[in-house]
Design a protein around this motif. Sequence first.
Motif, PDB file in Angstrom:
ATOM      1  N   ASN A 104       0.735  -1.044  -0.095  1.00 56.12           N
ATOM      2  CA  ASN A 104      -0.019   0.040   0.029  1.00 56.12           C
ATOM      3  C   ASN A 104       1.018   1.384  -0.094  1.00 56.12           C
ATOM      4  O   ASN A 104       2.066   1.239   0.349  1.00 56.12           O
ATOM      5  CB  ASN A 104      -0.966   0.110   1.238  1.00 56.12           C
ATOM      6  CG  ASN A 104      -1.779  -1.156   1.249  1.00 56.12           C
ATOM      7  OD1 ASN A 104      -2.241  -1.708   0.230  1.00 56.12           O
ATOM      8  ND2 ASN A 104      -1.960  -1.833   2.510  1.00 56.12           N
ATOM      9  N   TYR A 119      -3.265   4.900  -0.587  1.00 55.16           N
ATOM     10  CA  TYR A 119      -3.812   4.156  -1.411  1.00 55.16           C
ATOM     11  C   TYR A 119      -3.720   2.657  -1.026  1.00 55.16           C
ATOM     12  O   TYR A 119      -2.715   2.160  -0.587  1.00 55.16           O
ATOM     13  CB  TYR A 119      -2.919   4.221  -2.750  1.00 55.16           C
ATOM     14  CG  TYR A 119      -3.587   3.407  -3.933  1.00 55.16           C
ATOM     15  CD1 TYR A 119      -4.824   3.705  -4.731  1.00 55.16           C
ATOM     16  CD2 TYR A 119      -2.841   2.408  -4.552  1.00 55.16           C
ATOM     17  CE1 TYR A 119      -5.247   2.762  -5.610  1.00 55.16           C
ATOM     18  CE2 TYR A 119      -3.096   1.635  -5.673  1.00 55.16           C
ATOM     19  CZ  TYR A 119      -4.426   1.857  -6.127  1.00 55.16           C
ATOM     20  OH  TYR A 119      -4.809   1.152  -7.264  1.00 55.16           O
ATOM     21  N   SER A 121      -4.894  -1.376  -2.076  1.00 52.32           N
ATOM     22  CA  SER A 121      -5.337  -2.399  -3.336  1.00 52.32           C
ATOM     23  C   SER A 121      -4.889  -3.531  -2.969  1.00 52.32           C
ATOM     24  O   SER A 121      -3.875  -3.861  -2.348  1.00 52.32           O
ATOM     25  CB  SER A 121      -4.973  -1.691  -4.564  1.00 52.32           C
ATOM     26  OG  SER A 121      -5.067  -2.835  -5.595  1.00 52.32           O
TER      27      SER A 121
END
Length: 782
Positions: A104, A119, A121
């Motif tokens: 991340n 961010y 994901s």
Amino acid sequence: MKRYLLSLFVLLSILVNSQSLQLEQIMKGDGFIGNQPDNTHWSIDGSTVYFDWNPKNEIGGSTYYWNEKSSKVQLLEEDQKEFSEINAQSQREYDVVYYSKRGNLYAYVRKTKEIKKLYTSSDKIYGIERSTNQDVLFYQQNRNLFQLNVKDFAIKQLTNFKNGNESTKSTKIDNYLGKQQEELFQFVRDNKAKEDWCDKKNENSKSDLPKTIYYGSESLEQIQASPDGKFVTFRLSTYPSETQTKVEHFVTADGYTNNEVARTKVSIDNLSKHKMGVFNIEKDTVYYVSFSKLSGIKEYPAYYQEYQELKEKEKEEKAIVMLRLIYNKDGSRSVFEIRSQDNKDRWIVQLNLNTGEITELEHQHDEAWIGGPGIPNYSFWGGNLGFLNDNETIYFQSETTGYSHLYTINLKTKKKTQLTTGNWEVRNATLSQDGKSFYLTTNTNHPGNREFHKLDIASKKMTAILNADGAHEVVLSPDEKKLAVRYSYKNKPWELYIADNKPNTTLKKITHSTTPEFEAYNWRNPDVITFKATDGANVNARLYKPKEETKNKAAIIFVHGAGYLQNAHNYWSSYHREFMFHNLLSDLGYTVLDIDYRGSDGYGRDVRTGIYRQMGGLDLSDQLDGKKYLVENLGIDANRVGIYGGSYGGFITLMALLTKPNEFKAGAALRSVTDWAHYNQGYTANILNFPETDSIAYKQSSPIYFAENLQDRLLMLHGMVDDNVQFQDVVRLSQRFIELGKKNWDIAIFPVEEHGFVKTYSWVDEYRRILNLFNENLLEKE
């Protein structure tokens, strides 16, 4: 008989002494010594020093910290650990530091000391690089490169790499049956016309994605954006199918044997192929860099002249490998290193990203192999290469003079300047923030030291900061005002210190790691001596001497391992069990010599490459010259000298007994290489080339070819799950001894141990056997 009983009485009286050493103690290693601090680093604001430590000898270590406010070492709480893990070394000039953690994206704001998760994901991001624009950074995800503007959080995909080939996207059938179907059926012709119309439409419509770069079945590596975001460089590599060796585990939880895939063996067939591509983002084009004009790219090594079939071989380009690009601050210039895979050539080149053309800045050739401190190896990354703050001068290290020193080249004028000089090495070099100085770790005063100096680039003046005997592992604070120093001496294990960054500074100790049991013994401070080898070279060694009243006129020579290693130095040895064992041996009356033989680290190029094409040559003769020194200077009985060592030390022990019979009364070979054709690529090919092209080097360097010469007492010891020097090595040599009818040898196997033993009971058993070997064969019996 009287003399033997007296020796036995002295031995027993020492063992019952309250401060006598016991194998069961010293073979615990750090469990007996105390676990020393490691992995030292500063907080991002420079206020705190973090390090790993295990002072209570628990199952696993923990993170500790020290700062001026606390003034003492404390355990770091779990909720504070994320601050200790931020590495901002490459982002020192930025107010906001970006980094990846668990895939991340995070940001650390220096002003507020706040961590932000930006961010998250399931597709992990990695490889974060800063741009020349402080609001733009690059990151990699799913093997592609992305650009992120942190101001408006706009994300742009810069590359569109795909495996396979462009032809694989087509489903059209172009064979006899396919053509026949098209001729016979209107249905097929209609579908084909529709596909052609769609393809044409897609070709005419502009995609938001960059050009697709297909990389086939090759490995896509070293994806890297230029700091201005205009270019992306990458490497495509093809690796051969290698036959893996397997290590069999006999002691398992389920009672069944289990084999584990391990390394390959050295072979010229293991050479890989590499090419370097440049993607021009603005032009949406790709081109590949040519290396055919590099100096010496088609020159064969000198040893080819010894083989008729190689003498006449047609010239072709060497197998090479390219390292990552290094950019200057404004991104206007880029350089990188290239290495030949026989490791005899090293090039430093400048790359023109617009044209893909390279300019050769530096070519180094060594008929042995390129190496040394601060110099990267093609299979082991690392080394010093970078730009000074003027944006047009690079710095690097080279062994041109025979010792690894620091150099610069101005890319405009092509002027090369040597910054350091002398019969010593630059071990590490760090450019200061203002770009006017280097901080150097050196062995200026003694090959066995690691000192710390500041080098002024303009005047080339060196100023000593930490200059005492021993080793200083220094980590500069971000503002370069403080030093965190891990320091040790020959008989004093590593501890952590704090110091001001000033000439001849004073160390302030902040850890205490050694146990009361370790401190209860008066550990020897072994002399580091120098003796002359037969060929006139100076050889350094550690000497452990017994007290005169217990001296038994027997000696033991210890041979350290290799991989480029030094042990006759002035700091705490990684061979700490052996250090303690040598103290025990000296208590028993033995004299012990620990030699930095040819091939050892710390002494420059000629010593490093002194074993080229013959391991068991000068490195073995250094052991014999060490024995001669003991006999001529310390009154040692030439008929009562033993030898032992592990890994390369085990190999030398075998070569000593098998090629120089009657020189050593007894030898213990631990986890020893017996045939170099069965060892790995990265290490062996440097020294002996390849078995397919230089069989002479392999035969004269491998103990298995001399098995018939065994006369002296030999003990071999080996872990059965050793995935480095594999158990097969000692099994093959054992079979040779059996077939030859040799009787004067034994083997001890350790079913659960790898190359580096872990279990205390294995260490104790191993060294009890070694001690018994020497007591039975070296002590005088009358």
